[in-house]
Enzyme design. Structure first.
Site, PDB file in Angstrom:
ATOM      1  N   GLU A   1     -39.663   2.045  69.492  1.00  0.00           N
ATOM      2  CA  GLU A   1     -40.146   3.221  70.231  1.00  0.00           C
ATOM      3  C   GLU A   1     -40.969   2.856  71.474  1.00  0.00           C
ATOM      4  OE1 GLU A   1     -42.071   5.874  67.429  1.00  0.00           O
ATOM      5  OE2 GLU A   1     -40.143   6.662  66.795  1.00  0.00           O
TER       6      GLU A   1
ATOM      7  N   GLU B   1     -34.339   6.625  62.252  1.00  0.00           N
ATOM      8  CA  GLU B   1     -35.425   7.005  61.338  1.00  0.00           C
ATOM      9  C   GLU B   1     -35.393   8.512  61.128  1.00  0.00           C
ATOM     10  OE1 GLU B   1     -39.364   5.917  62.623  1.00  0.00           O
ATOM     11  OE2 GLU B   1     -38.707   3.947  63.308  1.00  0.00           O
TER      12      GLU B   1
HETATM   13  C1  GLA Z   1     -42.102   6.230  64.227  1.00  0.00           C
HETATM   14  C2  GLA Z   1     -42.121   4.719  64.099  1.00  0.00           C
HETATM   15  C3  GLA Z   1     -42.242   4.242  62.705  1.00  0.00           C
HETATM   16  C4  GLA Z   1     -43.203   5.074  61.898  1.00  0.00           C
HETATM   17  C5  GLA Z   1     -42.761   6.498  61.969  1.00  0.00           C
HETATM   18  C6  GLA Z   1     -43.582   7.447  61.143  1.00  0.00           C
HETATM   19  O1  GLA Z   1     -40.873   6.779  64.299  1.00  0.00           O
HETATM   20  O2  GLA Z   1     -41.016   4.120  64.717  1.00  0.00           O
HETATM   21  O3  GLA Z   1     -42.672   2.896  62.729  1.00  0.00           O
HETATM   22  O4  GLA Z   1     -44.489   4.933  62.400  1.00  0.00           O
HETATM   23  O5  GLA Z   1     -42.843   6.939  63.296  1.00  0.00           O
HETATM   24  O6  GLA Z   1     -43.048   8.731  61.178  1.00  0.00           O
END
Ligand code: GLA
Ligand code: ZN
Length: 669
Positions: free
Chosen positions: A147, A303
């Site tokens: 991210e 995710e």
């Molecule tokens: C983001 C991050 C993860 C985690 C999630 C929690 O998407 O990439 O490492 O912290 O949030 O929702």
């Protein structure tokens, strides 16, 4: 095509002292049908606990064990968070804020975008990881960092920014012109005087602010390229991705996607918030479509949360069925994976209450675990869908750099100019009839679409005016709205008539624009009862442009105020196509009814016979079949009736879809 990827982030490094737990995790993954684990995200301090001392043996064992049990891995590089020793020894790797404060060690993306030292340290560990794992049969993809976001205002970043600006403009005169720097006596005498925008310095030069955001994106792209080079040098041949975020405009993903082979993103809808689940599903559906459209390829849902997150304002549990709906919705929109954050819940620190497939109880009879098992089963049943694509005939331009420009500019409505909202309203109107839509940035190809919607494309760059013109000329149906074609890419207003270089395409000229306060509105009234098959009246808010039609037909006019009776929606024949211009921000109902007329008139197929409220409809198409996904985010049981012969491959044969249930329908093309 094999099975859909099913798995998610897994952080075994937090459990190395509990081999019993690691062994049980694998058993539970198998039980849930999980075939993938994303490892290595944020593992740097365990991979290189001291400078130059690498310990990959634990990760190797995990990867071997997973693979021996039929579970592949997506191998992440650890650059999203650095070990303490690295920041202490090389403080230049940490960020400086826009007001000049040097950040301390901590957090995740707290690295300087340009730091040679950080890039070097990242390259070393990436190359070593590749040397160790590139040939491991478990490795499906490389996941670069995590991210990406943010900016850094250190001296090294400032110097790189000056180079960036110099390369772009060549001469200081050109820079002064494009930044309109004579205004407020801001002229530059040399590129060395260029400073990034800051709340304690230059905040008002919109072109500077735009360049700074482009620069931050470019540095992130360079950072990714650097990681890619290191992986390749270590022998990696797998495709690379990085996980993007929901509706994120901190970076221009249109630039960021270029060095990636596969797009992936993290979807965390705020279910149960006011506005209803359907609105949330639509918003995330639109983001899925954006992700698919970047490369016109299936993407990965890298995710998502199996239960509630820990970071949303309220950690509301997902109601039974909702996880299945959300996961299959992603697949319907083009995801070739369903992945979670995370497989096993951590025990401490700030994410300990984040939902996971395996929670602190470690039980395999929890509601969430059972739902995860069910999703694993369904994905196996529908694996023939993997790899298929959506064949959208309509596209909406939603452009990050344009969004920056609209947000940077002052006037005509500083309070909530409503760009994303307008885009979403158009999107919702198409989705109401189950019309598939690509969501593209302005540089994307327009080929193959019958309808191209260009909402508030205030800043048009490159040769896109020309491409938009050609789209209509070649027979496309073009829809643009107020505030299109106002400035160049540096927020310099075009002189002469606007929409710039497109007045003849739309057959109109823009005169003025009226900003309305929140409690004010105007009325759109049909001006052509034949077009609307009767009379229509809708409300419009926020912004009303005053336009004068030249050769175009007037389909709607304003109903009140001093511009009552003036054109508000026009239609112009241009070349072999048609170009509509909508001058005001309409209520949803207007777009719903209008898009139905437009889609019908240009033969864009509707999946649904009759629209059903609260249900997301989306299709993917393989060589012989089309697969229609329906997820019910409403409170009512509804009947899903699609056009043409079809067979239900997941769901009930009576085609009744209960709340939070999903149906998948297969159709011969
Ligand atoms: C983001 C991050 C993860 C985690 C999630 C929690 O998407 O990439 O490492 O912290 O949030 O929702
Ligand atoms: Zn920096």
């Amino acid at each position: 095509m094999g099975r859909f990827i099913y798995g998610g982030d897994y952080n075994p490094e937090q459990w190395l002292d509990r081999p019993d737990i690691l062994a049980k995790d694998i058993e539970m993954m198998k039980k849930a049908g999980i075939n993938e684990a994303t490892v290595g995200v944020f593992s740097w301090s365990m991979l290189e606990p001291e400078e130059g001392k690498f310990h990959f043996e634990w990760l190797e064992k995990i990867v071997d064990d997973l693979y021996a049990n039929g579970i592949s891995v997506i191998m992440a590089t650890p650059s999203g968070a650095r070990p303490r020793w690295l920041a202490e020894k090389y403080p230049e790797v940490l960020r400086t804020t826009s007001d000049g404060k040097k950040c301390r060690y901590g957090g995740r993306h707290n690295h300087c975008l340009t730091s040679e030292k950080y890039r070097e340290k990242v390259s070393i560990i990436d190359k070593k990881l590749a040397e160790k794992f590139a040939d491991h049969p478990a490795v499906l993809y490389w996941h670069i960092s995590n991210e990406f976001s943010g900016e850094c205002h250190c001296e090294s970043c400032k110097a790189a920014f000056r180079e960036f600006v110099k390369k772009k403009y060549g001469t200081v005169d050109k820079l002064n012109h494009e930044y309109w720097a004579t205004f407020w006596s801001h002229n530059y005498n040399s590129f060395d005087e260029v400073e990034p925008p800051s709340e304690i310095g230059d905040g008002g030069i919109s072109a500077l602010a735009l360049d700074w955001k482009r620069f931050a994106t470019q540095m992130t792209v360079d950072f990714i390229e650097n990681e890619k080079r290191a992986l390749k040098a270590g022998g990696a041949t797998q495709e690379v991705t990085t996980n993007m975020m929901y509706d994120f405009d901190g970076l221009d993903y249109g630039m960021l996607e270029k060095p990636l082979d596969v797009i992936s993103w993290d979807s965390y809808p705020e279910w149960g918030k006011t506005g209803g689940d359907y609105e949330e599903a639509l918003a995330h559906g639109m983001c899925h479509d954006t992700m698919r459209s970047y490369k016109n390829k299936p993407f990965l849902l890298m995710e998502s949360c199996p239960s509630s997150t820990n970071w949303q304002s309220v950690s509301r549990l997902k109601r039974p069925g909702l996880l299945k709906c959300a996961s299959l919705q992603a697949v319907g929109h083009g995801a070739d994976s369903v992945q979670y954050f995370q497989i096993r819940q951590g025990r401490g620190s700030c994410e300990k209450f984040h939902g996971a497939v395996i929670d602190h109880t470690g039980r395999d009879d929890t509601r969430v675990f059972k739902e995860c098992c069910e999703i694993g089963d369904i994905l196996d049943q529908i694996s023939e869908i993997k790899g298929s694509m959506t064949n959208a005939k309509a596209a909406i331009i939603y452009d990050t750099q344009n969004r920056w420009a609209l947000n940077e500019t002052q006037g005509p409505r500083n309070k909530d100019i409503g760009y994303s909202e307008l885009v979403r309203k158009f999107y919702k109107a198409f989705k109401k009839y189950g019309i598939d839509v690509d969501v593209i940035d302005q540089d994307h190809s327009y080929e193959g679409y019958r309808i191209l919607v260009v909402p508030m494309l205030y800043s048009i760059r490159n040769d896109n005016e020309d491409r938009i013109r050609k789209f209509a000329e070649n027979g496309g149906t073009l829809i643009a709205t107020y505030l299109t074609g106002v400035v160049n890419e540096n927020d310099l207003c075009h002189l002469g008539d606007t929409p710039h270089d497109l007045c003849d395409v739309f057959g109109i000229v823009r005169e003025e624009i009226d900003g309305l306060y929140d409690d004010q509105f105007n009325i759109l009234e049909s001006a052509d009862e034949h077009y609307w098959k009767g009379t229509r009246r809708y409300r419009c808010d926020k912004l009303c442009e005053l336009i004068s039609p030249k050769d175009s037909e007037v389909l709607m006019k304003y109903g009140c105020d001093f511009y009552s009776g003036k054109a508000a929606l026009t239609k112009n024949r241009y070349g072999n196509g048609e170009a509509y211009y909508l001058a005001a921000d309409p209520e949803q109902k207007m777009l719903d009814e209008w898009i139905e007329i437009v889609a019908e008139s240009c033969g864009v197929e509707r999946i649904l016979k009759t629209p059903v409220d609260g249900v997301d409809i989306q299709s993917r198409q393989g060589e012989k079949y089309r697969y229609i996904f329906a997820e019910n985010f409403s409170d009512d049981t509804v009947l899903i009736e699609v056009n043409g012969d079809s067979e239900v491959i997941y769901g009930k044969n009576d085609r009744l879809l209960s709340p939070y249930d999903t149906m998948i329908i297969k159709q011969k093309i």
